[in-house]
Design a protein around this motif. Structure first.
Motif, PDB file in Angstrom:
ATOM      1  N   LEU A  36       0.866  -1.278  -0.124  1.00 50.40           N
ATOM      2  CA  LEU A  36       0.063   0.137   0.565  1.00 50.40           C
ATOM      3  C   LEU A  36       0.698   0.906  -0.311  1.00 50.40           C
ATOM      4  CD1 LEU A  36      -2.288  -1.220   2.718  1.00 50.40           C
ATOM      5  CD2 LEU A  36      -2.763  -0.690   0.437  1.00 50.40           C
ATOM      6  N   LEU A  37       2.261   1.326   0.589  1.00 47.92           N
ATOM      7  CA  LEU A  37       3.073   2.317   0.497  1.00 47.92           C
ATOM      8  C   LEU A  37       3.619   2.624  -0.732  1.00 47.92           C
ATOM      9  CD1 LEU A  37       4.775   1.767   4.192  1.00 47.92           C
ATOM     10  CD2 LEU A  37       2.717   4.305   3.249  1.00 47.92           C
ATOM     11  N   ALA A  38       3.475   1.752  -1.241  1.00 50.60           N
ATOM     12  CA  ALA A  38       3.811   1.817  -2.852  1.00 50.60           C
ATOM     13  C   ALA A  38       3.153   2.409  -3.813  1.00 50.60           C
ATOM     14  CB  ALA A  38       4.838   0.909  -3.041  1.00 50.60           C
ATOM     15  N   GLU A  39       1.917   2.273  -3.125  1.00 54.64           N
ATOM     16  CA  GLU A  39       0.779   3.310  -4.274  1.00 54.64           C
ATOM     17  C   GLU A  39       0.066   4.268  -3.167  1.00 54.64           C
ATOM     18  OE1 GLU A  39      -3.315   0.755  -4.259  1.00 54.64           O
ATOM     19  OE2 GLU A  39      -1.800  -0.499  -4.251  1.00 54.64           O
ATOM     20  N   LEU A  40      -0.007   4.303  -2.181  1.00 56.93           N
ATOM     21  CA  LEU A  40      -0.872   5.442  -1.894  1.00 56.93           C
ATOM     22  C   LEU A  40       0.474   6.768  -1.659  1.00 56.93           C
ATOM     23  CD1 LEU A  40      -1.740   3.910   1.559  1.00 56.93           C
ATOM     24  CD2 LEU A  40      -3.141   4.840  -0.451  1.00 56.93           C
ATOM     25  N   PRO A  41      -0.008   8.498  -2.054  1.00 56.86           N
ATOM     26  CA  PRO A  41       0.410   9.447  -2.400  1.00 56.86           C
ATOM     27  C   PRO A  41       0.980   9.343  -0.578  1.00 56.86           C
ATOM     28  CG  PRO A  41      -1.691   9.748  -3.309  1.00 56.86           C
ATOM     29  CD  PRO A  41      -1.743   8.074  -2.480  1.00 56.86           C
ATOM     30  N   ALA A  42       2.390   9.629  -0.272  1.00 60.86           N
ATOM     31  CA  ALA A  42       2.812  10.145   0.342  1.00 60.86           C
ATOM     32  C   ALA A  42       2.161  11.474   1.596  1.00 60.86           C
ATOM     33  CB  ALA A  42       4.336  10.948   0.424  1.00 60.86           C
ATOM     34  N   GLY A  43       1.995  11.884   2.642  1.00 61.78           N
ATOM     35  CA  GLY A  43       1.564  12.679   3.270  1.00 61.78           C
ATOM     36  C   GLY A  43       0.564  12.436   3.612  1.00 61.78           C
ATOM     37  N   LEU A  44      -0.580  11.612   3.196  1.00 60.14           N
ATOM     38  CA  LEU A  44      -1.534  11.879   3.183  1.00 60.14           C
ATOM     39  C   LEU A  44      -2.338  11.968   5.325  1.00 60.14           C
ATOM     40  CD1 LEU A  44      -3.398  10.447   0.273  1.00 60.14           C
ATOM     41  CD2 LEU A  44      -3.772  12.833   0.875  1.00 60.14           C
ATOM     42  N   PRO A  45      -3.058  12.617   5.772  1.00 56.63           N
ATOM     43  CA  PRO A  45      -4.228  12.146   7.072  1.00 56.63           C
ATOM     44  C   PRO A  45      -4.474  10.915   6.780  1.00 56.63           C
ATOM     45  CG  PRO A  45      -5.187  14.049   5.924  1.00 56.63           C
ATOM     46  CD  PRO A  45      -3.904  12.954   4.508  1.00 56.63           C
ATOM     47  N   LEU A  46      -4.163   9.966   7.359  1.00 55.05           N
ATOM     48  CA  LEU A  46      -4.954   8.177   8.253  1.00 55.05           C
ATOM     49  C   LEU A  46      -6.178   8.433   9.085  1.00 55.05           C
ATOM     50  CD1 LEU A  46      -3.364   5.494   6.359  1.00 55.05           C
ATOM     51  CD2 LEU A  46      -4.865   5.491   8.969  1.00 55.05           C
TER      52      LEU A  46
END
Length: 170
Positions: A36-46
């Motif tokens: 998931l980290l490879a496909e998610l934009p960085a720095g988004l709130p979760l």
């Protein structure tokens, strides 16, 4: 608003068990997080469900996930942690006859789940977010946004550890 709706990895629980709010861990959250980290934009709130199978993944995806009870899976009440085969047939038939409105004894209906999930989304004030949650939450949200009648809600299926992206109108 763009949402990245992530279903938790496969729960570590015996097959055939009703496990809505039952708090069990998930299989191999580290591998799911890496994918998931490879496909998610960085720095988004979760934001994450408080249940361990979601929370453990959320903690691998973000240094400070926000836990919100409105993201928990449906409360199956008296059915929780029971074998589906041990649940009285009359109760399962009542649910099948009213898929959105029936609540198991002591639990909540899918329509109630949908209302709390929509309430959560309405409370967000960000342009984009990651949400780690459950199939029931994702299903009822997408059914609402797609205008699906309750009898079609079960057509919406999500793989364990998958990410569904959706643009939600404000």
């Amino acid at each position: 608003m763009r949402l990245h709706l992530i279903r938790h990895p496969k729960p570590l629980i015996e097959a055939g068990i009703c496990y809505g709010r039952h708090d069990c861990p998930a299989e191999d959250t580290a591998s799911a997080a890496a994918m998931l980290l490879a496909e998610l934009p960085a720095g988004l709130p979760l934001w994450s469900s408080p249940l361990r199978r979601c929370r453990d993944l959320a903690e691998l995806l973000h240094p400070q996930p926000v836990i919100d009870n409105r993201l928990a899976e449906m409360n199956f009440g008296a059915w929780e942690a029971r074998r589906w085969n041990d649940i009285p047939r009359v109760e399962l038939d009542a649910w099948a006859a009213d898929i959105a409105g029936y609540a198991p004894p002591g639990g909540e209906s899918p329509r109630q789940l949908q209302r709390r999930a929509l309430d959560f989304v309405a409370s967000l004030d960000v342009p984009e977010a990651v949400i780690v949650t459950h199939a029931g939450v994702i299903r009822t949200l997408l059914a609402h946004w797609q205008g699906l009648p309750p009898e079609r809600w079960t057509e919406l299926n999500f793989a364990y550890g998958s990410c569904t992206r959706v643009d939600v109108p404000r």
